[in-house]
Design an enzyme around this catalytic site. Structure first.
Site, PDB file in Angstrom:
ATOM      1  N   ARG A 168       0.814  -1.230   0.000  1.00 26.47           N
ATOM      2  CA  ARG A 168       0.000   0.000   0.000  1.00 26.47           C
ATOM      3  C   ARG A 168       0.848   1.281   0.000  1.00 26.47           C
ATOM      4  NH1 ARG A 168      -2.541  -3.368  -1.041  1.00 26.47           N
ATOM      5  NH2 ARG A 168      -4.548  -4.098  -0.306  1.00 26.47           N
ATOM      6  N   SER A 242     -10.889   0.923   3.153  1.00 26.04           N
ATOM      7  CA  SER A 242     -10.161   0.605   4.396  1.00 26.04           C
ATOM      8  C   SER A 242      -9.542   1.870   4.972  1.00 26.04           C
ATOM      9  CB  SER A 242      -9.034  -0.384   4.118  1.00 26.04           C
ATOM     10  OG  SER A 242      -9.566  -1.545   3.562  1.00 26.04           O
ATOM     11  N   GLU A 340      -4.735   4.625   6.144  1.00 23.42           N
ATOM     12  CA  GLU A 340      -4.442   4.368   4.730  1.00 23.42           C
ATOM     13  C   GLU A 340      -4.768   5.562   3.819  1.00 23.42           C
ATOM     14  OE1 GLU A 340      -5.332   0.336   3.066  1.00 23.42           O
ATOM     15  OE2 GLU A 340      -6.273   1.506   1.487  1.00 23.42           O
TER      16      GLU A 340
END
Ligand SMILES: Cc1cc2nc3c(=O)[nH]c(=O)nc-3n(C[C@H](O)[C@H](O)[C@H](O)COP(=O)(O)OP(=O)(O)OC[C@H]3O[C@@H](n4cnc5c(N)ncnc54)[C@H](O)[C@@H]3O)c2cc1C
Length: 345
Positions: A168, A242, A340
Site C-alpha cells: 500500500r 479501508s 491508509e
C-alpha cells in the site's frame, strides 16, 4: 481553462468532508495539465493532483492552492511478443475510471487485474498506494508510469522497478509525495485464464459457489460479489474504503501476541514478518458497527476497517474517531494502526 474558486472539497472526496480549495480545475490532456501548472506557478500557488477522491481525507482548513483533477482519457492495446506468447501492453490515461478498465480488459479475455475489480477511483492513482486486493497488486502488472515531474518541468517515464512499491505504498506517496503528476500508466496483461491457488477468501468463495471454471470474468464476478457483500457503496454511504492498513509486525512480536491471543490471524509477509488483519483487531476490541452518534461517524457493520460518515460536520470528527479506535487497539495489542487514506493537504 476553467478555474473554479472556493470549490467545496466535500465534493472531491468520497468521505464527503473537508474545507474549501482556493482554486480547482479539470485537465483532459497533457497540454491542459501544463497550462494549469503554469497558471499555478504564475500565481505562486501550490498544486495537488487528484483522481476521484476515493482515498483522500481533506483537512477542514481546506487548501490554499490549485487542485487539479486528472481527467485524461486514453486506452490502447499493443500486442507484444509472438502469437504463442499472447502478451499485451495496455496504455491507460490516468483519468480513466479504474473499474471500467478492469471490465474492459476482462471482457477481452485478459488476465492480470481481474482481482482488482470494483476498486473506486482512477487508473492514474493506482500506483500511488500500489492498490491491491484479493492477491493482486498493481505492481504485479505495471510496466511504467508516465508523469509530469514538477521538479524538472519535464514529462518522464518511470519504470516499475523505480516506483518504490511496497505494501500500500510507493515513492509517489512517500519520498516523492506531490512531485509527479501521473498522466498515463502502462500495464502488461496476458490472454488466458488465471490459475489457482487464489487468495484464501476468494478461493473459499469460489469453492462455496461451486465455481470451477476459472476465467478472468468468473474471477471478476466473484470479487465483485464478495466486495458488494462486505463494503458500502461510497455513492450511498460516504467512506474511503479501508481506513487502516493491515499492520506488518516481526514474527517474534507475533509470537509474543499469540500467547495472550491464540486466535490472532496472520498472513506470512516474508522477511521474517507477519501481516495482521486490522479488521480483526478492531472487531476484537468491540468496535465493529460502532457508532458515535454525536460525531456522526461509525465503523461499517460488515467490515470494521471501513469508517463511514453518518452526518459528521467536519473531518476533525472523523479523525478523533480514528484516534479513539487506534488508541483502544493499541492499549489491547500494543499495535499502532496506520491510516491508509491520505490526509491532505
Ligand atoms: C469502497 C472503497 C473500497 C476501496 N477498496 C480498495 C482496495 O481494495 N484496495 C486499495 O488499494 N484501495 C482501495 N480503496 C482506495 C481507493 O479506491 C484507491 O486508493 C484508488 O486508487 C484511489 O483513486 P482516486 O482516483 O480516487 O485517487 P484520489 O483519492 O483522488 O487520490 C489518492 C492519492 O493519489 C494522488 N493522485 C491521484 N491521482 C494522481 C495522479 N494522476 N498523479 C499523481 N498523484 C495522484 C492524490 O494526490 C492522493 O494523494 C477503496 C476505496 C473505497 C471508497
Amino acid at each position: 481553462m476553467e478555474i473554479l474558486q472556493n470549490a467545496n472539497l466535500e465534493d472531491y472526496s468520497t468521505m464527503r468532508l473537508g474545507g474549501l480549495a482556493a482554486y480547482l480545475t479539470n485537465v483532459a490532456d497533457r497540454e491542459q495539465l501544463k497550462e494549469a501548472i503554469t497558471w499555478a506557478k504564475q500565481h505562486r500557488l501550490p498544486v495537488i493532483m487528484i483522481g476521484q477522491g476515493s482515498n483522500i481525507i481533506w483537512k477542514d482548513s481546506g487548501f490554499d492552492g490549485l487542485v487539479i483533477c486528472n481527467r485524461i482519457l486514453y486506452y490502447q492495446e499493443e500486442p507484444i511478443g509472438d502469437k504463442a506468447d499472447k502478451t499485451v501492453l495496455v496504455k491507460i490515461g490516468a483519468g480513466e475510471n479504474w473499474d471500467k478498465v478492469v471490465e474492459r480488459t476482462v471482457s477481452r479475455g485478459m488476465s492480470g487485474i481481474e482481482s482488482l475489480s470494483l476498486i473506486p477511483g482512477t487508473a492514474g492513482a493506482t500506483p500511488v498506494q500500489n492498490v491491491g486486493a484479493y492477491g493482486q497488486e498493481i505492481r504485479d502488472t505495471l510496466v511504467s508510469v508516465e508523469a509530469y515531474d514538477n521538479q524538472t518541468g519535464d514529462f518522464v517515464i518511470i519504470n516499475q522497478e523505480d516506483c518504490g512499491f511496497g505494501y500500500r505504498t510507493s515513492r509517489f506517496k512517500t519520498v516523492d509525495r506531490g512531485r509527479f503528476y501521473i498522466t498515463m500508466i502502462t500495464i502488461q496483461l496476458r490472454y488466458g485464464n488465471p490459475k489457482p491457488p487464489f487468495y484464501p477468501a476468494l478461493q473459499n468463495f469460489l469453492a462455496d459457489s461451486g465455481i470451477v471454471n476459472f476465467t478472468p470474468q468468473t474471477i471478476r464476478n466473484a470479487v465483485i460479489a464478495i466486495r458488494q457483500a462486505k463494503l458500502p457503496d461510497p455513492v450511498l454511504v460516504p467512506n474511503c474504503g479501508s481506513f487502516f492498513a493491515n499492520p506488518v509486525i516481526e514474527e517474534s512480536e507475533y509470537a509474543r501476541l499469540q500467547v495472550a491471543h491464540p486466535n490472532l490471524p496472520n498472513w506470512p509477509f516474508g522477511d521474517g514478518k507477519m501481516k495482521i488483519p486490522a479488521a480483526w483487531l478492531i472487531e476484537e476490541v468491540g468496535m465493529k458497527d460502532f457508532h458515535d452518534i454525536e460525531m456522526g461517524v461509525a465503523t461499517w457493520v460488515n467490515q470494521p476497517l471501513v469508517l463511514i460518515n453518518r452526518g459528521a460536520k467536519a473531518s476533525q470528527q472523523l479523525l478523533d474517531f480514528r484516534d479513539r479506535i487506534a488508541h483502544v487497539v493499541n492499549l489491547r495489542f500494543s499495535i499502532l494502526l496506520e491510516q491508509e487514506p491520505e490526509l491532505l493537504p
